[in-house]
Design a protein around this motif. Structure first.
Motif, PDB file in Angstrom:
ATOM      1  N   PHE A  54     -29.762   9.872  14.409  1.00 18.96           N
ATOM      2  CA  PHE A  54     -30.434   8.641  14.826  1.00 18.96           C
ATOM      3  C   PHE A  54     -31.734   8.421  14.058  1.00 18.96           C
ATOM      4  O   PHE A  54     -32.171   7.279  13.890  1.00 18.96           O
ATOM      5  CB  PHE A  54     -30.710   8.673  16.334  1.00 18.96           C
ATOM      6  CG  PHE A  54     -29.611   8.088  17.166  1.00 18.96           C
ATOM      7  CD1 PHE A  54     -29.748   6.860  17.780  1.00 18.96           C
ATOM      8  CD2 PHE A  54     -28.414   8.773  17.326  1.00 18.96           C
ATOM      9  CE1 PHE A  54     -28.736   6.318  18.552  1.00 18.96           C
ATOM     10  CE2 PHE A  54     -27.382   8.249  18.093  1.00 18.96           C
ATOM     11  CZ  PHE A  54     -27.535   7.011  18.714  1.00 18.96           C
ATOM     12  N   CYS A  55     -32.366   9.510  13.614  1.00 22.22           N
ATOM     13  CA  CYS A  55     -33.608   9.369  12.844  1.00 22.22           C
ATOM     14  C   CYS A  55     -33.383   8.623  11.535  1.00 22.22           C
ATOM     15  O   CYS A  55     -34.317   8.038  10.980  1.00 22.22           O
ATOM     16  CB  CYS A  55     -34.215  10.745  12.558  1.00 22.22           C
ATOM     17  SG  CYS A  55     -35.081  11.465  13.966  1.00 22.22           S
TER      18      CYS A  55
ATOM     19  N   THR B 139     -32.014   5.925  11.155  1.00 22.03           N
ATOM     20  CA  THR B 139     -32.140   4.485  11.316  1.00 22.03           C
ATOM     21  C   THR B 139     -33.471   3.950  10.800  1.00 22.03           C
ATOM     22  O   THR B 139     -33.602   2.751  10.552  1.00 22.03           O
ATOM     23  CB  THR B 139     -31.980   4.088  12.792  1.00 22.03           C
ATOM     24  OG1 THR B 139     -32.955   4.780  13.576  1.00 22.03           O
ATOM     25  CG2 THR B 139     -30.591   4.425  13.298  1.00 22.03           C
TER      26      THR B 139
ATOM     27  N   THR C  85     -28.713   0.429  19.165  1.00 26.10           N
ATOM     28  CA  THR C  85     -28.706   0.870  17.766  1.00 26.10           C
ATOM     29  C   THR C  85     -27.507   0.307  17.021  1.00 26.10           C
ATOM     30  O   THR C  85     -27.627  -0.146  15.873  1.00 26.10           O
ATOM     31  CB  THR C  85     -28.683   2.412  17.703  1.00 26.10           C
ATOM     32  OG1 THR C  85     -29.769   2.933  18.466  1.00 26.10           O
ATOM     33  CG2 THR C  85     -28.815   2.891  16.262  1.00 26.10           C
TER      34      THR C  85
ATOM     35  N   LEU D  74     -27.656  -2.209  13.770  1.00 26.31           N
ATOM     36  CA  LEU D  74     -27.041  -1.895  12.482  1.00 26.31           C
ATOM     37  C   LEU D  74     -26.064  -2.981  12.049  1.00 26.31           C
ATOM     38  O   LEU D  74     -25.973  -3.327  10.863  1.00 26.31           O
ATOM     39  CB  LEU D  74     -26.331  -0.537  12.556  1.00 26.31           C
ATOM     40  CG  LEU D  74     -27.253   0.680  12.670  1.00 26.31           C
ATOM     41  CD1 LEU D  74     -26.439   1.934  12.978  1.00 26.31           C
ATOM     42  CD2 LEU D  74     -28.035   0.877  11.380  1.00 26.31           C
TER      43      LEU D  74
ATOM     44  N   SER E 256     -26.131  -1.941   3.609  1.00 25.44           N
ATOM     45  CA  SER E 256     -26.089  -1.148   4.833  1.00 25.44           C
ATOM     46  C   SER E 256     -24.681  -1.054   5.401  1.00 25.44           C
ATOM     47  O   SER E 256     -24.383  -0.174   6.201  1.00 25.44           O
ATOM     48  CB  SER E 256     -27.016  -1.763   5.891  1.00 25.44           C
ATOM     49  OG  SER E 256     -28.339  -1.720   5.455  1.00 25.44           O
TER      50      SER E 256
ATOM     51  N   THR F 147     -23.143   2.418   4.872  1.00 29.70           N
ATOM     52  CA  THR F 147     -23.693   3.619   5.472  1.00 29.70           C
ATOM     53  C   THR F 147     -22.828   4.003   6.643  1.00 29.70           C
ATOM     54  O   THR F 147     -22.505   3.167   7.468  1.00 29.70           O
ATOM     55  CB  THR F 147     -25.125   3.373   5.962  1.00 29.70           C
ATOM     56  OG1 THR F 147     -25.122   2.341   6.909  1.00 29.70           O
ATOM     57  CG2 THR F 147     -26.040   2.999   4.827  1.00 29.70           C
TER      58      THR F 147
ATOM     59  N   LEU G 183     -23.618   6.207   8.889  1.00 26.79           N
ATOM     60  CA  LEU G 183     -24.549   6.028  10.047  1.00 26.79           C
ATOM     61  C   LEU G 183     -23.935   5.213  11.184  1.00 26.79           C
ATOM     62  O   LEU G 183     -23.938   5.642  12.328  1.00 26.79           O
ATOM     63  CB  LEU G 183     -25.828   5.360   9.574  1.00 26.79           C
ATOM     64  CG  LEU G 183     -26.978   5.391  10.551  1.00 26.79           C
ATOM     65  CD1 LEU G 183     -27.319   6.798  10.970  1.00 26.79           C
ATOM     66  CD2 LEU G 183     -28.195   4.721   9.980  1.00 26.79           C
ATOM     67  N   LEU G 184     -23.408   3.861  10.974  1.00 25.38           N
ATOM     68  CA  LEU G 184     -22.869   3.019  12.042  1.00 25.38           C
ATOM     69  C   LEU G 184     -21.727   3.715  12.768  1.00 25.38           C
ATOM     70  O   LEU G 184     -21.654   3.715  14.005  1.00 25.38           O
ATOM     71  CB  LEU G 184     -22.391   1.683  11.469  1.00 25.38           C
ATOM     72  CG  LEU G 184     -21.768   0.694  12.467  1.00 25.38           C
ATOM     73  CD1 LEU G 184     -22.743   0.372  13.584  1.00 25.38           C
ATOM     74  CD2 LEU G 184     -21.344  -0.576  11.759  1.00 25.38           C
TER      75      LEU G 184
ATOM     76  N   VAL H 124     -23.098   6.675  14.863  1.00 30.55           N
ATOM     77  CA  VAL H 124     -23.792   6.237  16.080  1.00 30.55           C
ATOM     78  C   VAL H 124     -22.779   5.756  17.119  1.00 30.55           C
ATOM     79  O   VAL H 124     -22.951   5.969  18.321  1.00 30.55           O
ATOM     80  CB  VAL H 124     -24.816   5.130  15.754  1.00 30.55           C
ATOM     81  CG1 VAL H 124     -25.383   4.518  17.029  1.00 30.55           C
ATOM     82  CG2 VAL H 124     -25.955   5.698  14.909  1.00 30.55           C
TER      83      VAL H 124
END
Length: 449
Positions: A61-62, A64, A138, A142, A152, A155, A157-158, A161
Protein backbone atom coordinates in the motif's frame (compact mmCIF):
# COMPACT_ATOMS: atom_id res chain seq x y z
CA UNK A 1 -7.73 -37.76 21.54
CA UNK A 2 -6.49 -34.95 23.76
CA UNK A 3 -7.56 -32.19 21.39
CA UNK A 4 -11.16 -33.36 20.92
CA UNK A 5 -12.57 -32.11 24.29
CA UNK A 6 -11.36 -28.59 23.49
CA UNK A 7 -13.25 -28.30 20.23
CA UNK A 8 -16.64 -27.29 21.72
CA UNK A 9 -14.89 -24.79 23.97
CA UNK A 10 -13.07 -23.23 21.00
CA UNK A 11 -16.26 -23.12 18.97
CA UNK A 12 -18.08 -21.43 21.85
CA UNK A 13 -15.23 -18.93 22.27
CA UNK A 14 -15.36 -18.04 18.58
CA UNK A 15 -19.11 -17.59 18.74
CA UNK A 16 -18.76 -15.28 21.73
CA UNK A 17 -16.09 -13.25 19.96
CA UNK A 18 -18.32 -12.73 16.98
CA UNK A 19 -21.67 -12.19 18.65
CA UNK A 20 -21.06 -10.74 22.13
CA UNK A 21 -20.23 -7.21 23.21
CA UNK A 22 -16.73 -7.40 24.60
CA UNK A 23 -17.20 -4.76 27.31
CA UNK A 24 -20.12 -6.72 28.79
CA UNK A 25 -18.35 -10.09 28.82
CA UNK A 26 -15.75 -10.83 31.53
CA UNK A 27 -14.49 -13.78 29.49
CA UNK A 28 -13.97 -11.68 26.38
CA UNK A 29 -12.40 -8.88 28.41
CA UNK A 30 -9.81 -11.39 29.64
CA UNK A 31 -9.28 -12.39 26.01
CA UNK A 32 -8.75 -8.73 25.12
CA UNK A 33 -6.28 -8.39 28.02
CA UNK A 34 -4.32 -11.36 26.63
CA UNK A 35 -4.23 -9.84 23.16
CA UNK A 36 -3.01 -6.47 24.40
CA UNK A 37 -0.42 -7.95 26.76
CA UNK A 38 0.96 -10.10 23.96
CA UNK A 39 1.37 -7.04 21.73
CA UNK A 40 3.23 -5.21 24.50
CA UNK A 41 5.67 -8.10 24.77
CA UNK A 42 6.44 -8.13 21.04
CA UNK A 43 9.62 -6.72 19.60
CA UNK A 44 9.99 -5.71 15.95
CA UNK A 45 11.07 -9.16 14.75
CA UNK A 46 8.37 -10.91 16.75
CA UNK A 47 5.73 -8.53 15.34
CA UNK A 48 6.91 -9.26 11.78
CA UNK A 49 6.79 -12.99 12.48
CA UNK A 50 3.32 -12.74 14.04
CA UNK A 51 1.86 -10.52 11.30
CA UNK A 52 3.86 -11.28 8.12
CA UNK A 53 0.98 -10.59 5.79
CA UNK A 54 0.10 -7.33 7.53
CA UNK A 55 3.68 -6.17 6.92
CA UNK A 56 3.53 -7.26 3.27
CA UNK A 57 0.23 -5.50 2.58
CA UNK A 58 1.43 -2.35 4.37
CA UNK A 59 4.54 -2.40 2.17
CA UNK A 60 2.41 -2.78 -0.98
CA UNK A 61 0.00 0.00 0.00
CA UNK A 62 2.95 2.34 0.57
CA UNK A 63 3.61 2.22 -3.18
CA UNK A 64 0.48 4.29 -3.72
CA UNK A 65 2.50 7.40 -2.81
CA UNK A 66 5.21 6.66 -5.39
CA UNK A 67 3.44 8.71 -8.05
CA UNK A 68 3.53 11.83 -5.87
CA UNK A 69 7.25 11.41 -5.26
CA UNK A 70 7.75 10.68 -8.94
CA UNK A 71 6.01 13.94 -9.83
CA UNK A 72 8.04 16.02 -7.37
CA UNK A 73 11.44 14.59 -8.26
CA UNK A 74 10.78 14.55 -12.01
CA UNK A 75 9.85 18.23 -11.97
CA UNK A 76 12.92 18.95 -9.84
CA UNK A 77 15.14 17.36 -12.48
CA UNK A 78 13.38 19.09 -15.37
CA UNK A 79 14.03 22.63 -14.14
CA UNK A 80 17.75 21.80 -13.74
CA UNK A 81 18.24 20.42 -17.27
CA UNK A 82 19.98 22.78 -19.68
CA UNK A 83 17.76 21.80 -22.63
CA UNK A 84 14.62 22.43 -20.59
CA UNK A 85 15.99 25.77 -19.38
CA UNK A 86 16.87 26.93 -22.90
CA UNK A 87 13.47 25.84 -24.26
CA UNK A 88 11.27 27.37 -21.56
CA UNK A 89 13.52 29.72 -19.61
CA UNK A 90 14.89 33.25 -19.87
CA UNK A 91 18.47 34.41 -20.34
CA UNK A 92 20.24 35.16 -17.04
CA UNK A 93 23.89 35.07 -18.10
CA UNK A 94 26.48 33.75 -15.64
CA UNK A 95 23.89 33.25 -12.88
CA UNK A 96 23.15 29.81 -14.35
CA UNK A 97 25.56 27.22 -15.84
CA UNK A 98 23.44 27.07 -19.02
CA UNK A 99 22.92 30.83 -19.18
CA UNK A 100 19.16 30.30 -18.86
CA UNK A 101 16.71 29.73 -16.01
CA UNK A 102 13.01 29.00 -15.62
CA UNK A 103 11.30 32.15 -14.26
CA UNK A 104 10.52 31.83 -10.55
CA UNK A 105 6.74 32.12 -10.96
CA UNK A 106 6.62 29.29 -13.49
CA UNK A 107 9.04 27.11 -11.55
CA UNK A 108 6.99 27.40 -8.37
CA UNK A 109 3.75 26.87 -10.34
CA UNK A 110 5.18 23.66 -11.79
CA UNK A 111 5.84 22.33 -8.32
CA UNK A 112 2.63 23.66 -6.77
CA UNK A 113 0.05 22.48 -9.32
CA UNK A 114 0.05 18.84 -8.24
CA UNK A 115 -0.07 19.77 -4.57
CA UNK A 116 -3.13 21.98 -5.12
CA UNK A 117 -4.98 19.00 -6.60
CA UNK A 118 -3.80 16.79 -3.75
CA UNK A 119 -5.10 19.33 -1.22
CA UNK A 120 -8.62 18.85 -2.58
CA UNK A 121 -8.20 15.08 -2.76
CA UNK A 122 -7.26 14.58 0.89
CA UNK A 123 -10.51 16.21 2.06
CA UNK A 124 -12.49 13.79 -0.11
CA UNK A 125 -10.47 10.74 0.94
CA UNK A 126 -11.42 10.79 4.64
CA UNK A 127 -15.23 10.66 4.32
CA UNK A 128 -15.00 8.21 1.39
CA UNK A 129 -12.75 5.89 3.42
CA UNK A 130 -15.17 5.97 6.34
CA UNK A 131 -17.97 5.05 3.95
CA UNK A 132 -16.47 2.27 1.77
CA UNK A 133 -13.26 1.25 3.56
CA UNK A 134 -9.52 1.66 2.99
CA UNK A 135 -9.27 -1.08 0.37
CA UNK A 136 -11.99 0.16 -1.98
CA UNK A 137 -10.97 3.80 -1.55
CA UNK A 138 -7.49 2.87 -2.77
CA UNK A 139 -8.88 0.79 -5.64
CA UNK A 140 -11.19 3.60 -6.80
CA UNK A 141 -8.31 6.08 -6.56
CA UNK A 142 -6.08 3.90 -8.71
CA UNK A 143 -8.84 3.41 -11.30
CA UNK A 144 -9.36 7.18 -11.53
CA UNK A 145 -5.60 7.61 -11.94
CA UNK A 146 -5.78 5.31 -14.95
CA UNK A 147 -8.08 7.81 -16.63
CA UNK A 148 -5.55 10.63 -16.21
CA UNK A 149 -2.17 8.86 -16.20
CA UNK A 150 -2.34 5.96 -18.62
CA UNK A 151 0.98 4.50 -17.52
CA UNK A 152 -0.58 3.71 -14.16
CA UNK A 153 -2.79 1.21 -15.98
CA UNK A 154 0.23 -1.05 -16.23
CA UNK A 155 1.10 -1.12 -12.48
CA UNK A 156 2.66 -4.92 -9.15
CA UNK A 157 -0.32 -2.48 -7.62
CA UNK A 158 -4.18 -2.28 -8.60
CA UNK A 159 -4.47 -6.07 -8.78
CA UNK A 160 -2.55 -6.53 -5.54
CA UNK A 161 -4.69 -4.00 -3.67
CA UNK A 162 -7.82 -5.74 -4.99
CA UNK A 163 -6.55 -8.96 -3.40
CA UNK A 164 -5.70 -7.26 -0.10
CA UNK A 165 -7.85 -7.73 3.01
CA UNK A 166 -9.87 -4.79 4.32
CA UNK A 167 -8.72 -3.11 7.54
CA UNK A 168 -10.14 -5.15 10.44
CA UNK A 169 -10.50 -1.93 12.45
CA UNK A 170 -12.82 -0.51 9.77
CA UNK A 171 -14.80 -3.75 9.55
CA UNK A 172 -15.29 -3.90 13.34
CA UNK A 173 -16.47 -0.28 13.43
CA UNK A 174 -19.09 -1.18 10.80
CA UNK A 175 -20.31 -4.27 12.66
CA UNK A 176 -18.89 -6.77 10.16
CA UNK A 177 -17.28 -8.99 12.79
CA UNK A 178 -16.99 -12.21 10.81
CA UNK A 179 -15.17 -10.43 7.98
CA UNK A 180 -13.01 -8.61 10.53
CA UNK A 181 -11.95 -11.88 12.15
CA UNK A 182 -11.13 -13.36 8.75
CA UNK A 183 -9.09 -10.25 7.96
CA UNK A 184 -7.17 -10.60 11.24
CA UNK A 185 -6.49 -14.25 10.37
CA UNK A 186 -5.23 -13.30 6.89
CA UNK A 187 -2.89 -10.68 8.30
CA UNK A 188 -1.37 -12.96 10.95
CA UNK A 189 0.00 -16.48 11.12
CA UNK A 190 -3.42 -18.10 11.28
CA UNK A 191 -3.21 -19.12 14.94
CA UNK A 192 -6.85 -19.25 16.00
CA UNK A 193 -6.48 -18.41 19.69
CA UNK A 194 -4.09 -15.50 19.02
CA UNK A 195 -6.35 -14.14 16.27
CA UNK A 196 -9.36 -14.19 18.60
CA UNK A 197 -7.34 -12.44 21.34
CA UNK A 198 -6.31 -9.74 18.86
CA UNK A 199 -9.87 -9.41 17.60
CA UNK A 200 -11.22 -9.00 21.14
CA UNK A 201 -8.58 -6.37 21.91
CA UNK A 202 -9.50 -4.41 18.77
CA UNK A 203 -13.23 -4.65 19.47
CA UNK A 204 -12.67 -3.44 23.01
CA UNK A 205 -10.85 -0.33 21.76
CA UNK A 206 -13.54 0.37 19.16
CA UNK A 207 -16.35 0.03 21.72
CA UNK A 208 -14.58 2.35 24.17
CA UNK A 209 -14.22 4.98 21.44
CA UNK A 210 -17.81 4.57 20.27
CA UNK A 211 -18.98 5.17 23.83
CA UNK A 212 -17.52 8.69 23.53
CA UNK A 213 -19.09 9.52 20.16
CA UNK A 214 -21.28 8.23 17.34
CA UNK A 215 -20.62 8.27 13.61
CA UNK A 216 -17.40 10.17 12.85
CA UNK A 217 -17.52 13.57 11.18
CA UNK A 218 -15.01 16.30 10.36
CA UNK A 219 -16.48 18.39 13.18
CA UNK A 220 -15.42 15.71 15.69
CA UNK A 221 -11.79 16.50 14.91
CA UNK A 222 -12.05 19.81 16.74
CA UNK A 223 -14.11 18.58 19.71
CA UNK A 224 -12.81 17.72 23.17
CA UNK A 225 -9.55 15.79 23.41
CA UNK A 226 -9.62 15.02 19.67
CA UNK A 227 -8.74 18.67 19.00
CA UNK A 228 -5.36 18.13 20.68
CA UNK A 229 -4.78 14.99 18.62
CA UNK A 230 -5.73 16.77 15.40
CA UNK A 231 -3.35 19.66 16.15
CA UNK A 232 -0.46 17.24 16.78
CA UNK A 233 -1.21 15.37 13.53
CA UNK A 234 -1.35 18.62 11.53
CA UNK A 235 1.84 20.01 13.09
CA UNK A 236 3.82 16.81 12.47
CA UNK A 237 2.63 16.65 8.86
CA UNK A 238 3.37 20.33 8.23
CA UNK A 239 6.79 20.19 9.91
CA UNK A 240 8.09 17.93 7.12
CA UNK A 241 8.29 21.03 4.95
CA UNK A 242 10.38 23.05 7.39
CA UNK A 243 13.40 20.89 8.22
CA UNK A 244 15.18 20.37 4.90
CA UNK A 245 12.71 18.26 2.94
CA UNK A 246 12.27 20.86 0.20
CA UNK A 247 16.02 20.74 -0.46
CA UNK A 248 15.58 17.01 -1.14
CA UNK A 249 12.62 17.65 -3.45
CA UNK A 250 14.62 20.15 -5.54
CA UNK A 251 17.98 18.47 -5.07
CA UNK A 252 19.19 18.58 -8.69
CA UNK A 253 18.37 22.26 -8.99
CA UNK A 254 19.96 22.95 -5.60
CA UNK A 255 23.19 21.16 -6.58
CA UNK A 256 23.33 23.14 -9.81
CA UNK A 257 22.88 26.42 -7.95
CA UNK A 258 25.62 25.31 -5.56
CA UNK A 259 28.04 25.31 -8.49
CA UNK A 260 27.83 21.77 -9.90
CA UNK A 261 27.52 21.12 -13.63
CA UNK A 262 24.11 20.00 -14.86
CA UNK A 263 25.29 16.42 -15.54
CA UNK A 264 27.05 16.07 -12.20
CA UNK A 265 24.06 17.62 -10.38
CA UNK A 266 21.81 14.97 -11.92
CA UNK A 267 24.24 12.18 -10.99
CA UNK A 268 24.55 13.56 -7.47
CA UNK A 269 20.77 13.54 -7.14
CA UNK A 270 20.72 9.86 -8.13
CA UNK A 271 23.27 9.17 -5.40
CA UNK A 272 21.15 11.25 -3.05
CA UNK A 273 18.08 9.12 -3.84
CA UNK A 274 19.99 5.89 -3.16
CA UNK A 275 21.27 7.27 0.15
CA UNK A 276 17.73 8.29 1.10
CA UNK A 277 16.62 4.71 0.51
CA UNK A 278 19.47 3.46 2.71
CA UNK A 279 18.55 5.99 5.40
CA UNK A 280 14.90 4.95 5.25
CA UNK A 281 15.87 1.29 5.67
CA UNK A 282 18.07 2.34 8.59
CA UNK A 283 15.06 3.98 10.22
CA UNK A 284 13.58 0.50 10.72
CA UNK A 285 16.30 -0.16 13.27
CA UNK A 286 16.15 3.32 14.77
CA UNK A 287 12.44 2.93 15.52
CA UNK A 288 13.18 -0.38 17.25
CA UNK A 289 15.96 1.08 19.42
CA UNK A 290 14.69 4.59 20.20
CA UNK A 291 11.41 6.33 20.99
CA UNK A 292 9.35 8.32 18.48
CA UNK A 293 9.84 11.64 20.28
CA UNK A 294 13.59 11.03 20.66
CA UNK A 295 14.07 10.31 16.96
CA UNK A 296 12.06 13.37 15.92
CA UNK A 297 13.84 15.77 18.28
CA UNK A 298 17.36 14.53 17.54
CA UNK A 299 16.69 14.35 13.79
CA UNK A 300 15.41 17.93 13.80
CA UNK A 301 18.33 19.12 15.97
CA UNK A 302 20.86 17.49 13.61
CA UNK A 303 19.32 19.12 10.55
CA UNK A 304 19.13 22.49 12.30
CA UNK A 305 22.89 22.32 12.84
CA UNK A 306 23.60 21.18 9.28
CA UNK A 307 21.32 23.83 7.75
CA UNK A 308 23.06 26.66 9.57
CA UNK A 309 26.46 25.23 8.57
CA UNK A 310 25.17 25.19 4.98
CA UNK A 311 24.24 28.86 5.25
CA UNK A 312 27.69 29.72 6.64
CA UNK A 313 29.38 27.76 3.82
CA UNK A 314 27.44 29.77 1.25
CA UNK A 315 28.29 33.08 2.96
CA UNK A 316 32.08 32.85 2.79
CA UNK A 317 34.04 33.65 -0.42
CA UNK A 318 33.10 30.94 -2.91
CA UNK A 319 35.46 28.50 -4.59
CA UNK A 320 35.51 24.89 -5.77
CA UNK A 321 35.75 23.56 -2.20
CA UNK A 322 32.84 25.58 -0.84
CA UNK A 323 30.66 24.49 -3.78
CA UNK A 324 31.30 20.85 -3.04
CA UNK A 325 30.79 21.45 0.67
CA UNK A 326 27.33 22.88 -0.01
CA UNK A 327 26.44 19.94 -2.25
CA UNK A 328 27.64 17.43 0.35
CA UNK A 329 25.70 19.19 3.10
CA UNK A 330 22.58 19.04 0.91
CA UNK A 331 23.03 15.26 0.57
CA UNK A 332 23.61 14.81 4.33
CA UNK A 333 20.54 16.91 5.21
CA UNK A 334 18.39 14.77 2.89
CA UNK A 335 19.93 11.62 4.39
CA UNK A 336 19.14 12.70 7.96
CA UNK A 337 15.59 13.64 7.02
CA UNK A 338 14.98 10.31 5.26
CA UNK A 339 16.30 8.38 8.25
CA UNK A 340 14.58 10.23 11.06
CA UNK A 341 12.02 13.03 10.60
CA UNK A 342 10.47 11.65 7.41
CA UNK A 343 9.58 8.07 8.36
CA UNK A 344 8.98 8.62 12.08
CA UNK A 345 6.39 11.31 11.27
CA UNK A 346 4.11 8.68 9.73
CA UNK A 347 4.38 6.46 12.80
CA UNK A 348 3.48 9.41 15.03
CA UNK A 349 0.55 10.40 12.81
CA UNK A 350 -0.87 6.86 12.68
CA UNK A 351 -0.67 6.46 16.45
CA UNK A 352 -1.91 9.92 17.44
CA UNK A 353 -5.35 9.85 15.83
CA UNK A 354 -8.15 7.77 17.33
CA UNK A 355 -9.31 4.66 15.47
CA UNK A 356 -12.75 6.18 14.98
CA UNK A 357 -11.41 9.36 13.36
CA UNK A 358 -8.21 8.04 11.78
CA UNK A 359 -9.26 8.39 8.13
CA UNK A 360 -10.58 11.91 8.69
CA UNK A 361 -7.64 12.92 10.88
CA UNK A 362 -5.09 11.68 8.35
CA UNK A 363 -6.86 13.52 5.54
CA UNK A 364 -6.97 16.82 7.43
CA UNK A 365 -3.35 16.34 8.56
CA UNK A 366 -2.26 15.78 4.99
CA UNK A 367 -4.18 18.89 4.01
CA UNK A 368 -2.11 20.79 6.60
CA UNK A 369 0.98 19.39 4.87
CA UNK A 370 -0.11 20.92 1.56
CA UNK A 371 -1.16 24.19 3.19
CA UNK A 372 2.41 24.47 4.45
CA UNK A 373 4.07 23.06 1.34
CA UNK A 374 2.43 25.18 -1.36
CA UNK A 375 3.76 28.56 -0.10
CA UNK A 376 7.05 26.92 0.91
CA UNK A 377 7.55 25.67 -2.66
CA UNK A 378 7.23 29.25 -3.87
CA UNK A 379 9.66 30.40 -1.18
CA UNK A 380 12.15 27.64 -2.04
CA UNK A 381 11.97 28.50 -5.74
CA UNK A 382 12.36 32.20 -4.96
CA UNK A 383 15.42 31.53 -2.81
CA UNK A 384 17.21 29.24 -5.28
CA UNK A 385 16.23 30.66 -8.68
CA UNK A 386 18.63 33.07 -10.45
CA UNK A 387 15.59 35.15 -11.43
CA UNK A 388 14.62 35.32 -7.75
CA UNK A 389 16.86 35.90 -4.74
CA UNK A 390 19.59 33.53 -5.96
CA UNK A 391 20.59 32.58 -2.40
CA UNK A 392 21.86 29.05 -3.19
CA UNK A 393 23.15 27.53 0.08
CA UNK A 394 22.18 30.63 2.07
CA UNK A 395 18.68 29.18 2.12
CA UNK A 396 20.06 27.08 4.99
CA UNK A 397 19.55 30.08 7.28
CA UNK A 398 15.84 30.14 6.42
CA UNK A 399 15.22 26.39 6.70
CA UNK A 400 17.35 26.20 9.81
CA UNK A 401 15.20 28.86 11.46
CA UNK A 402 11.93 27.15 10.52
CA UNK A 403 13.35 23.83 11.77
CA UNK A 404 14.03 25.47 15.16
CA UNK A 405 10.32 26.32 15.40
CA UNK A 406 9.45 22.66 14.60
CA UNK A 407 11.86 21.44 17.28
CA UNK A 408 10.38 23.74 19.92
CA UNK A 409 6.80 22.71 19.13
CA UNK A 410 7.76 19.02 19.25
CA UNK A 411 9.62 19.45 22.54
CA UNK A 412 6.61 20.95 24.30
CA UNK A 413 3.66 19.25 22.55
CA UNK A 414 4.76 15.91 21.06
CA UNK A 415 3.90 12.95 23.34
CA UNK A 416 5.77 9.63 23.35
CA UNK A 417 3.51 6.90 21.94
CA UNK A 418 5.89 3.98 21.54
CA UNK A 419 4.91 0.77 23.37
CA UNK A 420 1.34 2.03 23.79
CA UNK A 421 -1.80 0.27 22.57
CA UNK A 422 -4.53 2.35 20.95
CA UNK A 423 -6.63 1.88 24.09
CA UNK A 424 -3.85 3.31 26.25
CA UNK A 425 -3.35 6.23 23.88
CA UNK A 426 -7.07 7.03 24.00
CA UNK A 427 -6.99 7.01 27.80
CA UNK A 428 -3.85 9.17 28.00
CA UNK A 429 -5.42 11.83 25.78
CA UNK A 430 -8.77 11.58 27.60
CA UNK A 431 -6.99 12.17 30.93
CA UNK A 432 -5.19 15.20 29.41
CA UNK A 433 -1.77 13.88 30.41
CA UNK A 434 1.00 16.42 29.53
CA UNK A 435 3.11 15.43 26.52
CA UNK A 436 6.31 14.90 28.50
CA UNK A 437 4.55 12.57 30.99
CA UNK A 438 3.05 10.17 28.42
CA UNK A 439 5.98 7.79 28.67
CA UNK A 440 6.01 7.53 32.48
CA UNK A 441 2.24 7.36 33.06
CA UNK A 442 1.02 3.86 33.97
CA UNK A 443 -2.26 2.63 32.45
CA UNK A 444 -3.72 -0.55 33.92
CA UNK A 445 -4.72 -3.23 31.43
CA UNK A 446 -8.23 -3.24 32.96
CA UNK A 447 -8.83 0.52 32.57
CA UNK A 448 -11.44 1.63 30.04
CA UNK A 449 -11.49 5.31 30.98
Amino acid sequence: MSSRPNEPENALKEKDVLHSEVLDSPELMNTAFDGENREHEMGILEAVKSYPWACLWAFIFCFTIVMESFDMFLNGNFVALAAFQRRFGVFVGASSPSGYAIPTKWQSALFQSGQCGAFIGVFLAGPITNRIGYRWTTIVGLILMNATVFVSFFTPLLILVFLAPESPWWLIRHGRKEQALRSVTRLGRGRKSEDQDTFAMMERTVEIELAHGGAPSLLDLVKGTDLRRTIITCLIYASQNFAGNLIANQATFFFEQAGMTANFAFQLNMINSVLQFVANAGSWFLTAWFCRRTIFLWGAATNITLLFILGICASVPQNHQTNYAQACLGVIISFVFAGSLGPISYSIIAETSSIRLRALSTGVGRAAYYVAEIPMIYLASQMLNPTGWNLAGKCGYVWGSTAVVCWLMAFFFLPELKHRSYREIDILFARKVPARKFRSTVIDVKDNE
